[in-house]
Design an enzyme around this catalytic site. Structure first.
Site, PDB file in Angstrom:
ATOM      1  N   HIS A  37      13.349  47.374   3.094  1.00 27.04           N
ATOM      2  CA  HIS A  37      11.804  48.151   2.825  1.00 27.04           C
ATOM      3  C   HIS A  37      11.798  48.438   4.756  1.00 27.04           C
ATOM      4  O   HIS A  37      11.833  49.110   5.064  1.00 27.04           O
ATOM      5  CB  HIS A  37      11.363  48.279   1.858  1.00 27.04           C
ATOM      6  CG  HIS A  37      11.211  48.175   0.155  1.00 27.04           C
ATOM      7  ND1 HIS A  37      12.102  47.792   0.049  1.00 27.04           N
ATOM      8  CD2 HIS A  37      11.488  50.258   0.042  1.00 27.04           C
ATOM      9  CE1 HIS A  37      12.559  48.226  -1.031  1.00 27.04           C
ATOM     10  NE2 HIS A  37      11.346  50.107  -0.859  1.00 27.04           N
ATOM     11  N   ARG A  97       5.620  57.190  -0.972  1.00 25.63           N
ATOM     12  CA  ARG A  97       5.690  55.237  -1.596  1.00 25.63           C
ATOM     13  C   ARG A  97       4.194  54.487  -1.369  1.00 25.63           C
ATOM     14  O   ARG A  97       3.756  54.069  -0.845  1.00 25.63           O
ATOM     15  CB  ARG A  97       6.037  54.579  -0.895  1.00 25.63           C
ATOM     16  CG  ARG A  97       8.212  54.936  -0.332  1.00 25.63           C
ATOM     17  CD  ARG A  97       9.362  54.044  -0.075  1.00 25.63           C
ATOM     18  NE  ARG A  97      10.281  53.673  -0.004  1.00 25.63           N
ATOM     19  CZ  ARG A  97      11.356  54.519   0.520  1.00 25.63           C
ATOM     20  NH1 ARG A  97      10.675  55.033   1.332  1.00 25.63           N
ATOM     21  NH2 ARG A  97      12.427  54.560  -0.324  1.00 25.63           N
ATOM     22  N   ARG A 101       4.629  58.775  -5.964  1.00 23.78           N
ATOM     23  CA  ARG A 101       5.451  57.431  -6.854  1.00 23.78           C
ATOM     24  C   ARG A 101       4.127  56.227  -6.831  1.00 23.78           C
ATOM     25  O   ARG A 101       3.368  55.897  -6.509  1.00 23.78           O
ATOM     26  CB  ARG A 101       6.315  56.312  -6.036  1.00 23.78           C
ATOM     27  CG  ARG A 101       7.221  56.036  -6.603  1.00 23.78           C
ATOM     28  CD  ARG A 101       8.058  55.721  -6.460  1.00 23.78           C
ATOM     29  NE  ARG A 101       8.249  54.484  -5.113  1.00 23.78           N
ATOM     30  CZ  ARG A 101       8.596  53.797  -4.708  1.00 23.78           C
ATOM     31  NH1 ARG A 101      10.244  54.863  -4.809  1.00 23.78           N
ATOM     32  NH2 ARG A 101       9.034  53.381  -3.780  1.00 23.78           N
ATOM     33  N   GLU A 108      16.887  55.168 -10.582  1.00 21.89           N
ATOM     34  CA  GLU A 108      17.606  54.464  -9.882  1.00 21.89           C
ATOM     35  C   GLU A 108      18.188  52.944 -10.644  1.00 21.89           C
ATOM     36  O   GLU A 108      18.915  51.892  -9.604  1.00 21.89           O
ATOM     37  CB  GLU A 108      16.264  53.803  -8.738  1.00 21.89           C
ATOM     38  CG  GLU A 108      15.196  53.566  -9.320  1.00 21.89           C
ATOM     39  CD  GLU A 108      13.922  53.291  -8.294  1.00 21.89           C
ATOM     40  OE1 GLU A 108      14.161  53.278  -7.337  1.00 21.89           O
ATOM     41  OE2 GLU A 108      13.530  53.233  -8.960  1.00 21.89           O
ATOM     42  N   ASN A 135      18.640  53.924  -3.352  1.00 18.29           N
ATOM     43  CA  ASN A 135      19.265  52.802  -2.353  1.00 18.29           C
ATOM     44  C   ASN A 135      19.207  51.978  -3.586  1.00 18.29           C
ATOM     45  O   ASN A 135      20.070  50.492  -3.754  1.00 18.29           O
ATOM     46  CB  ASN A 135      17.535  52.512  -1.730  1.00 18.29           C
ATOM     47  CG  ASN A 135      17.217  53.372  -0.673  1.00 18.29           C
ATOM     48  OD1 ASN A 135      17.706  54.372  -0.505  1.00 18.29           O
ATOM     49  ND2 ASN A 135      16.143  53.737  -0.537  1.00 18.29           N
ATOM     50  N   ASP A 136      18.216  52.116  -4.565  1.00 19.94           N
ATOM     51  CA  ASP A 136      18.643  50.996  -5.729  1.00 19.94           C
ATOM     52  C   ASP A 136      19.350  51.423  -6.774  1.00 19.94           C
ATOM     53  O   ASP A 136      20.263  49.795  -7.219  1.00 19.94           O
ATOM     54  CB  ASP A 136      16.826  50.881  -6.470  1.00 19.94           C
ATOM     55  CG  ASP A 136      15.897  49.687  -6.311  1.00 19.94           C
ATOM     56  OD1 ASP A 136      16.520  48.888  -5.368  1.00 19.94           O
ATOM     57  OD2 ASP A 136      15.141  50.024  -5.712  1.00 19.94           O
ATOM     58  N   ARG A 143      20.365  44.795  -1.659  1.00 21.18           N
ATOM     59  CA  ARG A 143      20.285  45.553  -0.334  1.00 21.18           C
ATOM     60  C   ARG A 143      19.576  45.099   0.236  1.00 21.18           C
ATOM     61  O   ARG A 143      19.446  44.996   1.674  1.00 21.18           O
ATOM     62  CB  ARG A 143      18.945  46.886  -1.218  1.00 21.18           C
ATOM     63  CG  ARG A 143      18.219  46.428  -1.606  1.00 21.18           C
ATOM     64  CD  ARG A 143      17.672  47.715  -2.233  1.00 21.18           C
ATOM     65  NE  ARG A 143      16.883  48.200  -0.662  1.00 21.18           N
ATOM     66  CZ  ARG A 143      15.967  49.396  -1.636  1.00 21.18           C
ATOM     67  NH1 ARG A 143      15.107  49.885  -2.666  1.00 21.18           N
ATOM     68  NH2 ARG A 143      15.380  50.487  -0.724  1.00 21.18           N
ATOM     69  N   CYS A 193      15.743  60.945  -3.598  1.00 21.82           N
ATOM     70  CA  CYS A 193      14.920  60.752  -2.074  1.00 21.82           C
ATOM     71  C   CYS A 193      16.232  59.334  -1.894  1.00 21.82           C
ATOM     72  O   CYS A 193      14.765  58.643  -1.127  1.00 21.82           O
ATOM     73  CB  CYS A 193      13.305  60.626  -2.793  1.00 21.82           C
ATOM     74  SG  CYS A 193      13.682  59.744  -3.917  1.00 21.82           S
TER      75      CYS A 193
HETATM   76  C1  PEP Z   1      15.248  53.939  -4.037  1.00 21.38           C
HETATM   77  O1  PEP Z   1      15.583  52.963  -4.660  1.00 21.38           O
HETATM   78  O2  PEP Z   1      16.857  54.909  -4.026  1.00 21.38           O
HETATM   79  C2  PEP Z   1      13.906  54.098  -3.314  1.00 21.38           C
HETATM   80  C3  PEP Z   1      13.746  55.448  -2.930  1.00 21.38           C
HETATM   81  O3  PEP Z   1      12.910  53.546  -4.024  1.00 21.38           O
HETATM   82  P1  PEP Z   1      12.990  52.527  -2.831  1.00 21.38           P
HETATM   83  O4  PEP Z   1      14.247  52.256  -1.652  1.00 21.38           O
HETATM   84  O5  PEP Z   1      11.299  52.567  -2.134  1.00 21.38           O
HETATM   85  O6  PEP Z   1      13.034  51.789  -3.693  1.00 21.38           O
HETATM   86 MG    MG Z   2      13.811  52.276  -5.548  1.00 21.20          MG
END
Ligand code: PEP
Ligand code: MG
Length: 556
Positions: A207, A312, A348, A446, A469-470, A480, A517
């Site tokens: 993050h 976020r 979110r 996710e 991402n997740d 990650r 996203c």
């Molecule tokens: C994701 O997981 O792709 C996402 C947008 O949320 P974050 O990166 O905040 O976990």
């Molecule tokens: Mg996420």
């Protein structure tokens, strides 16, 4: 001149002076002292300095954020007068003949652990305050040798003194170098004072990396930072991942030219402002922006974002020393809704946990935090926190076009329970005659579970937002956060792409629109693929809006 190769996080160049940012715990050394009296005087003098700093901070906070928020600094002052705390520090100095920094660190550690273990939640919350005053004292005690102040706090040290005026804020923006940065630290920094981030640790998908991209700040990780770089001129080349210390005139000239070229390209991209995100054959998608705080909205507007696809909201919590109140949250969401003037603002709900930690939540240490007590799981388990946020969101909905997005969903029951709580908050507002609008409800896709049940989920909600991402992390079983695995953390993996395709098909079949996203939304090598899959929306960091628009417009 020294050149070091690291790994790039965000393609941009910065030239400026280095500020070393070290966490205090890491700098405290245990040292035997001979003159106990002198060490006790040193501690008392540091305490006086800390008290007067707190006076100044209190006044500043009072003027800027009001009495309620400023009160925490009064609590810190009371703690600095506390006999038990002071006796413990003095005792370690006197009896063990150890240095004051160590005595403060040891006392701070013991007291904060003691507070954490108390049953009373108010007392538990004091653990963070003890840590804070102990850090402050250590910083004052160390002052002068290493750069250990947090950016934004009223003090600075010799190594950066040349860049700092009286109040301790760097006079000019700096290249911030640190062993590692937590999202909570990054988000609290005064962004106008940061030219670039360079860290020793950290992964490209963390993050903190995402924040750097959102903030439009060049960043490089994996650099073996040296103490004697403090105050030196450096170049951070976010294209190649290179950091140059003390550049020679030729390199400086070359990189300045590269920066100017960047600016020229940016100006060209700016010509796409006001243009539609549409392919040659007329297929239009929505191109929204990801933000972490209200202050990022300026970047969204500059880059002509068509809405906010992911706010976020957890960063509001990370910026605070305690749970943000309904009023504080309402103000932030209302400002986002009003500033975006009727454009979509998807907020979110709290996605805290894993790498996003706030002390006052008192989340226990977990073996597997990414798969642990986090996000919607916390909200459903502590509904009072969730209800406060939902009230603030609904109240703010009256001022614009807000949608609510639930994170880390794995079951239809979670969505139904979240909606049930939302409905009961609505009923409460209706009863008090507080206005709110109908809001669209969405879920983050996710987790592989959410992909597999996406057809059922679509029947419950208005939209999906795919968090690649997740989704990559959980589909590939690759942490990650782990830099060692960066090379195989592959969002282009066929399993991830298949999951995206399935989600889009099932979403549409169930009547939900579907966006992405995660960071992958900004990957222009996949823009065609996403459009072919039938994506409705892409939400990217503000600085990627125009490059993605360019990519869409270039498609036939
Ligand atoms: C994701 O997981 O792709 C996402 C947008 O949320 P974050 O990166 O905040 O976990
Ligand atoms: Mg996420």
């Amino acid at each position: 001149m020294e050149q070091i190769q690291g790994k790039t996080i965000f393609n941009k160049i910065a030239i400026g002076k280095v500020l070393l940012y070290q966490k205090n715990e890491a700098t405290v050394k245990r040292r035997h002292i001979d003159d106990v009296g002198e060490e006790l005087r040193r501690f008392d003098a540091a305490r006086e300095t800390a008290l007067s700093q707190l006076d100044q901070i209190y006044e500043k906070a009072l003027a800027e954020v009001g009495a309620d928020n400023a009160a925490v600094f009064e609590v810190h002052k009371i703690m600095l007068e506390d006999d038990d705390y002071l006796d413990s520090v003095r005792n370690i100095i006197r009896e063990q003949k150890l240095n004051a920094e160590y005595a403060v660190a040891a006392t701070g550690g013991n007291f904060s652990r003691m507070f954490e273990q108390m049953d009373d939640s108010y007392m538990q919350a004091r653990a963070a305050d003890v840590k804070d005053i102990s850090e402050r004292l250590i910083t004052v005690l160390c002052g002068g040798s290493t750069a250990i102040r947090r950016i934004g706090e009223p003090h600075c040290t010799d190594s950066v003194l040349s860049a700092c005026p009286e109040d301790g804020q760097p006079a000019e923006p700096v290249i911030l170098m640190a062993d590692d940065l937590a999202p909570s630290e990054t988000v609290q920094m005064d962004k106008s004072k940061i030219l670039a981030f360079v860290t020793r640790h950290g992964s490209s998908n963390s993050h903190t990396a995402i924040l750097a991209r959102t903030m439009n700040i060049p960043a490089v990780i994996g650099i073996d930072i040296q103490n004697d770089w403090a105050g030196k001129t450096a170049i951070v080349d976010g294209y190649t991942g290179t950091v140059t210390i003390d550049p020679d005139p030729a390199t400086l000239e070359e990189m300045t030219a590269k920066m100017q070229e960047d600016e020229r390209k940016l100006r060209l991209l700016k010509e796409l402002r006001g243009k539609e995100t549409i392919t040659g054959s007329g297929k239009k998608i929505h191109l929204y922006a990801n933000i972490g705080s209200v202050s990022d909205i300026a970047l969204v507007l500059q880059n002509d974002g068509e809405g906010i696809g992911l706010f976020r909201s957890e960063f509001l919590y990370l910026e605070s020393k305690d749970y943000p109140t309904e009023e504080e949250q309402f103000r932030a969401y209302k400002m986002a809704a009003e500033t975006m003037a009727g454009k979509k603002v998807i907020i979110r709900t709290l996605d805290i946990g894993a790498d996003k930690q706030a002390d006052y939540f008192h989340l226990a240490k977990e073996d597997n935090p990414a798969m642990g007590y986090r996000a919607i799981r916390i909200c459903l388990d502590r509904p009072e926190i969730f209800r406060t946020q939902l009230r603030a969101l609904l109240r703010a909905s009256a001022y614009g076009n807000i949608s609510i997005l639930f994170p880390m969903i794995i079951s239809v029951q979670e969505v139904q329970e979240s909606k049930r709580i939302l409905e009961s908050v609505k009923a409460e507002l209706r009863e008090s005659r507080i206005p709110f609008k109908d809001v669209e409800i969405g879920v983050m896709i996710e987790t592989p579970a959410a992909v597999w049940i996406s057809e059922a989920l679509a029947k419950e909600v208005d939209f999906f937002s795919i968090g690649t991402n997740d989704l990559t992390q959980y589909t590939l079983a690759i942490d990650r956060q782990n830099p060692k695995l960066d090379a195989i953390y592959d969002p282009h993996h066929p399993a991830v792409l298949k999951a995206i395709q399935t989600t889009i098909e099932n979403g549409h079949r169930g009547g939900a629109w579907v966006g992405i996203c995660g960071e992958l939304a900004a990957d222009t090598t996949l823009t065609q693929t996403f459009l072919d899959m039938g994506i409705d929306e892409l939400s990217v960091s503000p600085s990627f809006i125009l490059p993605v628009r360019k990519a869409v417009r270039a498609l036939s």
